[in-house]
Design an enzyme around this catalytic site. Structure first.
Site, PDB file in Angstrom:
ATOM      1  N   HIS A 146       0.853  -1.159   0.188  1.00 24.50           N
ATOM      2  CA  HIS A 146       0.005   0.028  -0.125  1.00 24.50           C
ATOM      3  C   HIS A 146       0.875   1.437   0.095  1.00 24.50           C
ATOM      4  O   HIS A 146       0.437   2.444   0.502  1.00 24.50           O
ATOM      5  CB  HIS A 146      -0.927   0.041   1.160  1.00 24.50           C
ATOM      6  CG  HIS A 146      -1.510  -1.464   1.350  1.00 24.50           C
ATOM      7  ND1 HIS A 146      -1.344  -2.379   2.367  1.00 24.50           N
ATOM      8  CD2 HIS A 146      -2.822  -1.683   0.828  1.00 24.50           C
ATOM      9  CE1 HIS A 146      -2.053  -3.159   2.477  1.00 24.50           C
ATOM     10  NE2 HIS A 146      -3.015  -2.983   1.278  1.00 24.50           N
TER      11      HIS A 146
HETATM   12 FE1  FES Z   1      -0.147  -1.634   3.642  1.00 29.47          FE
HETATM   13 FE2  FES Z   1       2.597  -2.043   4.030  1.00 29.47          FE
HETATM   14  S1  FES Z   1       1.621  -0.232   3.395  1.00 29.47           S
HETATM   15  S2  FES Z   1       1.099  -3.623   4.379  1.00 29.47           S
END
Ligand code: FES
Length: 188
Positions: A146
């Site tokens: 993410h």
């Molecule tokens: Fe979501 Fe690393 S940014 S698990």
């Protein structure tokens, strides 16, 4: 001043252990093997300290070992990489290292390390547990799941999903070339 060590980018990441490169999903696969181990082996896999030879980690390289079923990184930081941490103070959430994400002896230690050149951290993103990748060119770790980013002391960037710095485990130097991860005491 000495000449800075050359970094061989082909050899930046070394991996020891069965699942160190696989992130959370890969690690889950090792659990059945733990059940079939002898008691002493099982204890080690489940939590006993892990001794690591760090003599062959060249400056700029990262070694990954497994401890408590998790990947633990040992990054041998170059002088430039050490300097990059101070330069990212404005980018990170916790520049003063006040979050309780490392042994208390390292609270307030901006490099989050006993020795500036060796950064030890659990390689698990504090958002949802993916394993960030090392982006040496950008002096950071990047989580592809993410988009969270961490500097080379594992301090989380502002404005990303991960809320906390990477965890620094207990560890102790047994010698200049031997590290014991998972305890703050030399055994024996
Ligand atoms: Fe979501 Fe690393 S940014 S698990």
């Amino acid at each position: 001043m000495s000449t800075p060590p050359k970094v061989n980018h082909q050899r930046r990441n070394l991996v020891i252990g069965t699942a160190a490169a696989g992130g959370a999903a890969g690690l889950a696969a090792v659990v059945p093997f733990v059940d079939s181990m002898m008691p002493s082996e099982r204890a080690k896999a489940m939590g006993a300290p892990v001794e690591v030879d760090i003599a062959n980690i060249a400056p700029g390289e990262r070694l990954t070992v497994e401890w408590q079923g998790k990947p633990v990184w040992i990054l041998h930081r170059t002088k430039e990489q050490i300097d990059s941490v101070a330069k990212s103070d404005d980018l990170v959430v916790d520049p003063g290292v006040e979050q309780a994400q490392q042994p208390s002896t390292l609270t307030g230690n901006k490099l989050r390390a006993q020795k500036p050149e060796f950064f030890v951290a659990v390689g698990v993103c504090t958002h949802l547990g993916c394993s960030p990748v090392f982006q040496a060119e950008s002096d950071r770790f990047y989580c592809p799941c993410h988009g969270s980013k961490f500097d080379l002391a594992g301090r989380v960037y502002k404005g990303v999903p991960a809320p906390l710095n990477l965890v620094v485990p207990d560890y102790v130097f047994l010698s200049d070339s031997k590290l014991l991860i998972g305890t703050d005491k030399k055994e024996g």
